[in-house]
Design a protein around this motif. Sequence first.
Motif, short mmCIF file in Angstrom:
data_model
loop_
_atom_site.label_atom_id
_atom_site.label_comp_id
_atom_site.label_asym_id
_atom_site.label_seq_id
_atom_site.Cartn_x
_atom_site.Cartn_y
_atom_site.Cartn_z
N ARG A 1 2.20 -11.40 10.36
CA ARG A 1 1.02 -11.96 9.69
C ARG A 1 -0.09 -12.35 10.67
O ARG A 1 -1.25 -12.30 10.31
CB ARG A 1 1.40 -13.15 8.83
CG ARG A 1 2.29 -12.76 7.65
CD ARG A 1 2.75 -13.95 6.88
NE ARG A 1 3.69 -14.73 7.70
CZ ARG A 1 4.24 -15.86 7.33
NH1 ARG A 1 3.95 -16.38 6.15
NH2 ARG A 1 5.10 -16.48 8.11
N ASN B 1 5.82 -10.40 6.19
CA ASN B 1 4.44 -9.95 6.00
C ASN B 1 3.83 -10.66 4.80
O ASN B 1 4.55 -11.21 3.96
CB ASN B 1 4.42 -8.43 5.79
CG ASN B 1 3.11 -7.80 6.18
OD1 ASN B 1 2.13 -8.48 6.47
ND2 ASN B 1 3.08 -6.48 6.17
N ASP B 2 2.50 -10.61 4.70
CA ASP B 2 1.81 -11.26 3.59
C ASP B 2 1.50 -10.29 2.46
O ASP B 2 0.84 -10.64 1.49
CB ASP B 2 0.52 -11.94 4.08
CG ASP B 2 -0.43 -10.97 4.75
OD1 ASP B 2 -0.16 -9.75 4.79
OD2 ASP B 2 -1.46 -11.43 5.25
N HIS B 3 1.98 -9.06 2.58
CA HIS B 3 1.84 -8.07 1.50
C HIS B 3 3.03 -7.11 1.58
O HIS B 3 3.75 -7.09 2.57
CB HIS B 3 0.51 -7.29 1.62
CG HIS B 3 0.41 -6.48 2.86
ND1 HIS B 3 -0.04 -6.99 4.05
CD2 HIS B 3 0.73 -5.18 3.10
CE1 HIS B 3 -0.02 -6.04 4.98
NE2 HIS B 3 0.45 -4.93 4.42
N ASP B 4 3.23 -6.36 0.53
CA ASP B 4 4.32 -5.40 0.49
C ASP B 4 4.09 -4.34 1.57
O ASP B 4 3.07 -3.64 1.55
CB ASP B 4 4.38 -4.75 -0.90
CG ASP B 4 5.60 -3.88 -1.10
OD1 ASP B 4 6.34 -3.62 -0.14
OD2 ASP B 4 5.81 -3.46 -2.25
N GLY C 1 7.27 -11.08 -2.49
CA GLY C 1 6.02 -11.64 -2.95
C GLY C 1 6.14 -12.76 -3.97
O GLY C 1 7.23 -13.23 -4.23
N PRO C 2 5.04 -13.17 -4.47
CA PRO C 2 3.72 -12.55 -4.34
C PRO C 2 2.97 -12.92 -3.06
O PRO C 2 2.01 -12.25 -2.70
CB PRO C 2 2.96 -13.08 -5.56
CG PRO C 2 3.54 -14.43 -5.81
CD PRO C 2 4.99 -14.31 -5.41
N GLU C 3 3.39 -13.97 -2.35
CA GLU C 3 2.65 -14.35 -1.15
C GLU C 3 3.37 -14.01 0.15
O GLU C 3 2.76 -13.97 1.21
CB GLU C 3 2.34 -15.85 -1.18
CG GLU C 3 1.40 -16.20 -2.33
CD GLU C 3 1.04 -17.66 -2.36
OE1 GLU C 3 1.17 -18.33 -1.32
OE2 GLU C 3 0.62 -18.12 -3.43
N TRP D 1 6.56 -11.47 1.90
CA TRP D 1 7.56 -10.41 1.82
C TRP D 1 8.43 -10.51 3.05
O TRP D 1 7.94 -10.67 4.17
CB TRP D 1 6.91 -9.03 1.78
CG TRP D 1 6.45 -8.62 0.42
CD1 TRP D 1 7.09 -7.77 -0.43
CD2 TRP D 1 5.26 -9.05 -0.25
NE1 TRP D 1 6.36 -7.64 -1.59
CE2 TRP D 1 5.24 -8.41 -1.51
CE3 TRP D 1 4.22 -9.89 0.08
CZ2 TRP D 1 4.22 -8.59 -2.42
CZ3 TRP D 1 3.20 -10.09 -0.83
CH2 TRP D 1 3.20 -9.43 -2.06
#
Length: 82
Positions: A14, A42-45, A69-71, A73
């Motif tokens: 991140r 990570n902050d996304h898929d 997620g959603p915030e 992964w």
Amino acid sequence: MCSCNAPQTLIDVRQIMPRMRHPLVFSTFDRLREGEGFVLVNDHDPRPLLYQFNVNYPGAFEWDYEEAGPELWRVRISRAAA
């Protein structure tokens, strides 16, 4: 060889510049032995990374979502046994 009792390696991308993330993940994977792995945060898929793994290492890795997620992964990436 299972590293079940080995300390868990965690790569939190991140705060890493985006262009450096995939090279870091792949270089880490390249150093793994069979059965070893690490957890990617990570902050996304990281689906684009999964696509690259499928192209570069078909059948040689395992990809397991620990959190999706959603915030945040968390994905465990490991080198598959031969």
